[in-house]
Write an enzyme that holds these catalytic residues in place. Structure first.
Site, PDB file in Angstrom:
ATOM      1  N   CYS A  21       1.593 -14.535   2.197  1.00  0.00           N
ATOM      2  CA  CYS A  21       0.887 -15.355   1.190  1.00  0.00           C
ATOM      3  C   CYS A  21      -0.349 -16.084   1.700  1.00  0.00           C
ATOM      4  CB  CYS A  21       1.813 -16.380   0.531  1.00  0.00           C
ATOM      5  SG  CYS A  21       3.180 -15.664  -0.374  1.00  0.00           S
ATOM      6  N   ASP A  22      -0.723 -15.952   2.963  1.00  0.00           N
ATOM      7  CA  ASP A  22      -1.909 -16.655   3.460  1.00  0.00           C
ATOM      8  C   ASP A  22      -2.561 -15.903   4.620  1.00  0.00           C
ATOM      9  OD1 ASP A  22      -3.779 -18.694   3.285  1.00  0.00           O
ATOM     10  OD2 ASP A  22      -2.660 -20.063   4.577  1.00  0.00           O
ATOM     11  N   ILE A  23      -2.751 -14.593   4.441  1.00  0.00           N
ATOM     12  CA  ILE A  23      -3.423 -13.800   5.469  1.00  0.00           C
ATOM     13  C   ILE A  23      -4.921 -14.110   5.419  1.00  0.00           C
ATOM     14  CG2 ILE A  23      -4.045 -11.448   6.195  1.00  0.00           C
ATOM     15  CD1 ILE A  23      -1.139 -12.194   6.798  1.00  0.00           C
ATOM     16  N   ASN A  27      -5.429 -17.498  10.452  1.00  0.00           N
ATOM     17  CA  ASN A  27      -3.996 -17.329  10.702  1.00  0.00           C
ATOM     18  C   ASN A  27      -3.700 -16.096  11.556  1.00  0.00           C
ATOM     19  OD1 ASN A  27      -3.397 -19.636   9.324  1.00  0.00           O
ATOM     20  ND2 ASN A  27      -2.913 -18.613   7.411  1.00  0.00           N
ATOM     21  N   THR A  61      -5.250 -19.271   0.404  1.00  0.00           N
ATOM     22  CA  THR A  61      -6.532 -19.919   0.640  1.00  0.00           C
ATOM     23  C   THR A  61      -7.591 -19.292  -0.239  1.00  0.00           C
ATOM     24  OG1 THR A  61      -5.878 -20.345   2.924  1.00  0.00           O
ATOM     25  CG2 THR A  61      -8.234 -20.445   2.433  1.00  0.00           C
TER      26      THR A  61
END
Length: 155
Positions: A21-23, A27, A61
């Site tokens: 959910c936040d690649i 990260n 993001t």
């Protein structure tokens, strides 16, 4: 390739399927041998056995969030595929003489990225297919416009 393989593991090879959910570049970490590693699982969503999608509040993001988040529809592992595609391609090859010198490889990578950011999630490949296309094992067909639903005409 390391991130693609990591996402394949999370999506298909873990006993519990995980949507990160936040690649995004922030990260992705490098280990001592410069192998890419996925980090920050704070927004990750675990799927139960035989669950292929989930409903949850928007996560991620700005700039990396897949369109289905905004449509109030269930999300799948394809949200990570979308983020992996990353629209800011210039940041991927900036100051990289190897990428610039091998234009065929660069073109293949760009086309894979465009497949990954398809607005229609059914057109996005699985991470297994992404890896095969990046490796050159699978031919990369010319991708369609990634945002056909956002196209507006001027009168």
């Amino acid at each position: 390739m390391g991130i693609a393989r990591g996402l394949l593991y999370l999506h298909e090879e873990c006993c519990t399927q995980i949507i990160h959910c936040d690649i995004k570049p922030q990260n992705i970490l490098l280990d001592d041998y410069y192998n890419a590693r996925i980090s920050d699982f704070g927004l990750a969503k675990l799927l139960t056995l035989n669950q292929s999608h989930t409903s949850t509040a928007i996560r991620g993001t700005k700039g990396y969030v897949a369109p289905e988040w905004f449509r109030n529809t269930p999300v799948t592992v394809k949200v990570d595929v979308y983020s992996f595609g990353e629209r800011r391609l210039s940041t991927l090859v900036e100051d990289d003489p190897d990428a610039i010198s091998d234009m065929n490889k660069l073109q293949r990578f760009v086309m894979v990225a465009i497949w990954c950011i398809q607005e229609d999630l059914s057109l996005r490949p699985t991470m297994r297919k992404v890896i095969q296309m990046l490796d050159g094992v699978l031919e990369v067909p010319f991708p369609p416009c990634p945002w056909p639903f956002n196209v507006t005409s001027r009168n």
